[in-house]
Design an enzyme around this catalytic site. Structure first.
Site, PDB file in Angstrom:
ATOM      1  CB  ALA A  61     -15.650  -7.100  53.938  1.00 12.95           C
ATOM      2  CG  ASP A  62     -11.475  -8.449  56.371  1.00 10.01           C
ATOM      3  OD1 ASP A  62     -12.375  -9.276  56.161  1.00 10.01           O
ATOM      4  OD2 ASP A  62     -10.375  -8.485  55.807  1.00 10.01           O
ATOM      5  CB  ALA A  63     -12.535  -2.759  59.516  1.00 10.80           C
ATOM      6  N   GLY A  83     -15.445  -6.985  62.148  1.00 16.27           N
ATOM      7  CA  GLY A  83     -15.083  -6.546  63.485  1.00 16.27           C
ATOM      8  C   GLY A  83     -16.202  -5.863  64.236  1.00 16.27           C
TER       9      GLY A  83
END
Length: 236
Positions: A9-11, A15
């Site tokens: 989710a974050d990367a 991102g």
């Protein structure tokens, strides 16, 4: 597990989704002179990664899940198998020619014509036979045997093995870095296609010193606004 999910989710969603949106906005600005306000959502990014399954549901009403299709475990030709030494191999023999080679190399010719046979119990039998064969040798023995025969079989590597992988090292994926506080160590190199990969050594700046004020001031922010953001902990 929460960590891999958060990482994706974050990367990928947070991102990469943000970077693609910013680059698209820059291209649009260069074409028509219009700026854009970007509301980048991690949830939206994750949803875009699920587009195949979501669109299938919306189009025909199916309910995708584990074992639903070829990429989620429905067929024996696409999955992971344990080997004699406890290591694992990944099998991705989706195309018929790769699957046929795999079956012949493993001595499972009886299943060549049943790659996508959905008859009840058939895939379980194929998977069991493949699993039994892979258990007769170690992971690396199977890789040495099958890699030259183009069977779409690869080792499942641990992180320590990944950073020592000859292929990745030769591509400059692993570089050396020097930090004023932590000394020399290794880290991922420049991975984005098209960028300069000649550098194999990076000087890491002192993390206690930043140029945040200068960058934001150059972007047009007033010093009192920057100070307020720093005091709130919004920037460092």
């Amino acid at each position: 597990p929460p960590l891999p999910g958060a990482t994706v989710a974050d990367a990928a969603a947070g991102g990469m989704h943000a970077v693609m949106a910013i680059l698209a906005a820059i291209v649009r600005r260069d074409r028509n002179g219009e700026g854009a306000y970007l509301d980048v959502s991690v949830v939206d990014g994750v949803l875009s990664l699920m587009s195949i399954h979501v669109d299938e549901h919306l189009a025909v009403g199916t309910e995708p899940g584990p074992g639903h299709d070829i990429l989620t475990g429905r067929y024996a030709c696409y999955g992971t198998y344990r080997c004699a030494d406890g290591g694992w191999v990944a099998v991705g023999a989706i195309e018929a020619r790769f699957y046929e080679r795999l079956c012949r190399c493993l001595g499972c010719e009886q299943w060549i014509d049943h790659q996508y046979d959905d008859t009840e119990g058939t895939q379980a039998k194929i998977r069991a036979d493949l699993a039994d064969r892979f258990l007769t040798r170690s992971r690396d023995e199977w890789v040495i045997e099958l890699a030259p025969k183009d069977c779409c079989v690869a080792p499942v590597l641990s992180i320590p093995e990944v950073v020592e992988d000859p292929h990745l090292v030769s591509r400059g994926a692993i570089a050396r870095a020097a930090s004023p506080t932590k000394g020399d160590y290794r880290q991922l190199g420049t991975l984005l296609a098209g960028t300069d990969t000649s550098a194999r050594y990076f000087e890491i700046p002192d993390q206690s010193r930043t140029d945040t004020r200068a960058v934001l001031a150059e972007a047009g922010m007033a010093q009192h606004e920057i100070s307020e953001l720093i005091e709130k902990g919004a920037i460092a």
